[in-house]
Design a protein around this motif. Structure first.
Motif, mmCIF file in Angstrom:
data_model
loop_
_atom_site.group_PDB
_atom_site.id
_atom_site.type_symbol
_atom_site.label_atom_id
_atom_site.label_comp_id
_atom_site.label_asym_id
_atom_site.label_seq_id
_atom_site.Cartn_x
_atom_site.Cartn_y
_atom_site.Cartn_z
ATOM 1 N N ALA A 25 0.846 -1.207 0.000
ATOM 2 C CA ALA A 25 0.000 0.000 0.000
ATOM 3 C C ALA A 25 0.880 1.255 0.000
ATOM 4 N N ILE A 26 1.951 1.212 0.794
ATOM 5 C CA ILE A 26 2.860 2.368 0.847
ATOM 6 C C ILE A 26 3.506 2.596 -0.524
ATOM 7 N N ALA A 27 3.938 1.491 -1.142
ATOM 8 C CA ALA A 27 4.680 1.603 -2.403
ATOM 9 C C ALA A 27 3.803 2.071 -3.558
ATOM 10 N N THR A 28 2.498 2.001 -3.411
ATOM 11 C CA THR A 28 1.619 2.431 -4.505
ATOM 12 C C THR A 28 0.851 3.709 -4.136
ATOM 13 N N SER A 29 1.279 4.373 -3.075
ATOM 14 C CA SER A 29 0.543 5.567 -2.632
ATOM 15 C C SER A 29 1.163 6.840 -3.216
ATOM 16 N N ARG A 30 0.422 7.452 -4.129
ATOM 17 C CA ARG A 30 0.883 8.744 -4.671
ATOM 18 C C ARG A 30 0.815 9.820 -3.586
ATOM 19 N N GLU A 31 -0.205 9.685 -2.736
ATOM 20 C CA GLU A 31 -0.387 10.671 -1.666
ATOM 21 C C GLU A 31 0.865 10.754 -0.780
ATOM 22 N N LEU A 32 1.411 9.599 -0.446
ATOM 23 C CA LEU A 32 2.620 9.596 0.391
ATOM 24 C C LEU A 32 3.808 10.155 -0.387
ATOM 25 N N ALA A 33 3.935 9.749 -1.656
ATOM 26 C CA ALA A 33 5.070 10.214 -2.465
ATOM 27 C C ALA A 33 5.046 11.739 -2.598
ATOM 28 N N LEU A 34 3.855 12.300 -2.726
ATOM 29 C CA LEU A 34 3.752 13.758 -2.890
ATOM 30 C C LEU A 34 4.227 14.503 -1.649
ATOM 31 N N LYS A 35 4.189 13.824 -0.502
ATOM 32 C CA LYS A 35 4.603 14.502 0.731
ATOM 33 C C LYS A 35 6.108 14.749 0.774
ATOM 34 N N PHE A 36 6.878 13.859 0.131
ATOM 35 C CA PHE A 36 8.331 14.120 0.139
ATOM 36 C C PHE A 36 8.837 14.574 -1.229
ATOM 37 N N SER A 37 7.982 14.481 -2.245
ATOM 38 C CA SER A 37 8.400 14.876 -3.587
ATOM 39 C C SER A 37 7.194 15.496 -4.309
ATOM 40 N N PRO A 38 6.943 16.805 -4.087
ATOM 41 C CA PRO A 38 5.730 17.439 -4.632
ATOM 42 C C PRO A 38 5.626 17.319 -6.160
ATOM 43 N N GLU A 39 6.780 17.080 -6.831
ATOM 44 C CA GLU A 39 6.677 16.974 -8.300
ATOM 45 C C GLU A 39 6.232 15.580 -8.767
ATOM 46 N N SER A 40 6.052 14.646 -7.809
ATOM 47 C CA SER A 40 5.688 13.263 -8.193
ATOM 48 C C SER A 40 4.182 13.120 -8.472
ATOM 49 N N THR A 41 3.663 13.986 -9.306
ATOM 50 C CA THR A 41 2.204 14.002 -9.509
ATOM 51 C C THR A 41 1.694 12.797 -10.304
ATOM 52 N N ASP A 42 2.597 12.140 -11.046
ATOM 53 C CA ASP A 42 2.154 10.970 -11.828
ATOM 54 C C ASP A 42 2.571 9.655 -11.176
ATOM 55 N N PHE A 43 3.103 9.729 -9.949
ATOM 56 C CA PHE A 43 3.682 8.545 -9.297
ATOM 57 C C PHE A 43 2.701 7.368 -9.266
ATOM 58 N N VAL A 44 3.208 6.199 -9.679
ATOM 59 C CA VAL A 44 2.399 4.973 -9.604
ATOM 60 C C VAL A 44 3.069 3.960 -8.676
ATOM 61 N N LYS A 45 4.377 3.773 -8.885
ATOM 62 C CA LYS A 45 5.137 2.812 -8.058
ATOM 63 C C LYS A 45 6.599 3.276 -8.000
ATOM 64 N N PRO A 46 7.378 2.720 -7.073
ATOM 65 C CA PRO A 46 8.803 3.072 -7.061
ATOM 66 C C PRO A 46 9.492 2.585 -8.347
ATOM 67 N N ARG A 47 10.562 3.284 -8.697
ATOM 68 C CA ARG A 47 11.379 2.843 -9.840
ATOM 69 C C ARG A 47 12.201 1.612 -9.426
ATOM 70 N N TYR A 48 12.789 1.706 -8.242
ATOM 71 C CA TYR A 48 13.627 0.619 -7.722
ATOM 72 C C TYR A 48 13.172 0.299 -6.286
ATOM 73 N N MET A 49 13.456 -0.922 -5.860
ATOM 74 C CA MET A 49 13.097 -1.284 -4.480
ATOM 75 C C MET A 49 14.104 -2.304 -3.936
ATOM 76 N N PHE A 50 14.556 -2.097 -2.714
ATOM 77 C CA PHE A 50 15.540 -2.998 -2.088
ATOM 78 C C PHE A 50 14.951 -3.664 -0.838
ATOM 79 N N PHE A 51 15.274 -4.932 -0.675
ATOM 80 C CA PHE A 51 14.957 -5.690 0.537
ATOM 81 C C PHE A 51 16.246 -6.374 0.986
ATOM 82 N N SER A 52 16.252 -6.852 2.230
ATOM 83 C CA SER A 52 17.450 -7.580 2.655
ATOM 84 C C SER A 52 17.300 -9.064 2.310
ATOM 85 N N ALA A 53 18.438 -9.695 1.993
ATOM 86 C CA ALA A 53 18.404 -11.135 1.679
ATOM 87 C C ALA A 53 18.676 -11.930 2.955
ATOM 88 N N ASP A 54 17.854 -11.703 3.982
ATOM 89 C CA ASP A 54 17.933 -12.551 5.177
ATOM 90 C C ASP A 54 16.609 -13.309 5.294
#
Ligand SMILES: Cc1cc2nc3c(=O)[nH]c(=O)nc-3n(C[C@H](O)[C@H](O)[C@H](O)COP(=O)(O)OP(=O)(O)OC[C@H]3O[C@@H](n4cnc5c(N)ncnc54)[C@H](O)[C@@H]3O)c2cc1C
Length: 392
Positions: free
Chosen positions: A91-120
């Motif tokens: 839900a976080i990764a697909t929220s434009r509302e959240l993205a706009l809070k740290f990047s006001p120019e992300s008006t077309d945001f749909v999903k992150p470009r890249y995403m990292f997780f730990s391999a544990d």
């Protein structure tokens, strides 16, 4: 742009980040600094934290390289549970509302470009379920990352035509026991017959490979609060009690570790005895490579349960050790193993194969079979003992 920013999923124990989280942030910072310069962009490193009352950690992550931290707080996040973690992170990764809070120019945001997780253990499962929910592809156990513009010609993806894929994350993973690299790309289908986007380009990252950046309290960033919602049926799995089982294997207080690997194969029982004798001589703990924990050779039940077990594994799937002295016996030096011991102060390897990777990590490489070398070492150590006693 539809796809922007690099999201890093942070793991922690009651607000204390596990080391790989800071390592991922460090690498994310380095990559995105290069990316923003190269593409004249302003994309962010975004840490994603789920936790119960750990806002301080969220703030701390900015000092370790995050531009923004999305913090989701709930008592339900006291301990990791895959079902709710997957839903909330998706839900976080697909929220434009959240993205706009740290990047006001992300008006077309749909999903992150890249995403990292730990391999544990947690990250390997979580990465697959989150990326499944985000309908993209995942590369697991990555230890090198590069962002490049690539020309790709592929029978299906590009219908055989050469096409430029900009800003592609090249994800390298060690394969065939860590001695060959595979480069994994997560590419959109541009063939009109099967057109489909694959974002985020995501991977899980091997612990202890990348360096964290130095904590810098002058770094500025923003913490964005997320209020999670839960479907009651997802809360049916409850953690009633949680016990951290203390291992009998003591890698922390011992000053030396003697580890053995598949090189014991010619006489497994006798060779383990040799290794244990050597360890006793120098008051060392005994470690093993991962294949040994799978009990690949027949030995007595007590030897098998004492030494061929996962508690003793050194490396990305086991423990990280930092002794004054590390002796690698019959271990080839796959990168998964090296990640767990390369910070040892002094390394000795015993191996008949001069080409073995472990040689490059060793301060002393003894070319020879353990069956020949260890008895000599033990004999020499015993001869030195009276002299050492006098010096004490
Ligand atoms: C996702 C993933 C995670 C992994 N995590 C880990 C991990 O945490 N830890 C880990 O160790 N591995 C891990 N591995 C496995 C790793 O990639 C290697 O396969 C493994 O480390 C090899 O173990 P080894 O060195 O014992 O065996 P080998 O690679 O088979 O090496 C045996 C060595 O013994 C030497 N030898 C042969 N005869 C003798 C003799 N008589 N005396 C002395 N030496 C001799 C050989 O020359 C050789 O170098 C992981 C793999 C994957 C895919």
């Amino acid at each position: 742009m539809k796809y922007e920013h690099l999201y890093v999923v942070i793991e922690h124990e009651q607000g204390k980040p596990v080391p790989v989280s800071l390592e991922m942030l460090g690498e994310a910072r380095r990559l995105m600094d290069g990316y923003n310069k190269k593409y004249s962009a302003n994309e962010k490193v975004v840490a994603v934290v789920l936790g119960n009352n750990v806002r301080k950690l969220a703030e701390e992550l900015i000092y370790h390289g995050a531009d923004a931290v999305i913090y989701s707080d709930s008592p339900e996040f006291e301990y990791s549970r895959n079902v709710i973690d997957t839903k909330v992170i998706s839900a976080i990764a697909t929220s434009r509302e959240l993205a706009l809070k740290f990047s006001p120019e992300s008006t077309d945001f749909v999903k992150p470009r890249y995403m990292f997780f730990s391999a544990d253990n947690i990250g390997r499962q979580l990465s697959s379920t989150v990326i499944g929910a985000l309908d993209s592809g995942l590369a697991s156990d990555i230890n090198k990352l590069v962002i490049e513009d690539l020309e790709i010609r592929h029978e299906h993806k590009t219908k055989g035509q050469p096409m430029i894929y900009e800003r592609t994350l090249e994800m390298y993973r060690p394969d065939f026991s860590g001695f060959l690299w595979t480069t994994i790309l997560c590419l959109d289908n541009r063939n009109p017959a099967i057109q489909r986007d694959y974002h985020p380009q995501a991977c899980s990252i091997i612990p202890a490979v990348f360096a964290p950046i130095e904590r810098d309290t002058s770094r500025k960033g923003i913490v964005v609060d997320h209020v999670p919602t839960f479907d009651p049926k997802d809360l049916q799995v409850k953690i009633i009690s949680r016990k951290i089982v203390k291992s009998n294997v003591d890698f922390d207080s011992k000053k030396a570790v003697v580890s053995f690997g598949r090189g014991i194969k010619d006489a497994p029982a006798d060779n383990i005895e040799l290794v244990v004798d050597l360890a006793k001589e120098i008051n060392a703990e005994v470690g093993v490579s991962l294949p040994i924990s799978k009990k690949p050779f027949p030995v007595s039940e007590s030897t098998s349960s004492t030494y061929m077990n996962s508690d003793r594994v050194v490396g990305t799937s086991g423990r990280k050790v930092v002794p004054l002295l590390y002796i690698a016996v019959g271990i080839s030096g796959a990168m998964h193993h090296l990640a767990g011991m390369k910070e040892s102060e002094f390394v000795i390897a015993i191996n008949p194969d001069e080409e073995a990777n472990i040689k490059d990590e060793s301060d002393i490489f003894i070319k020879g079979r353990m069956e020949d070398v260890i008895p000599i070492l033990i004999e020499e150590l015993r001869a030195l003992k009276p002299i050492m006693e006098v010096r004490k």
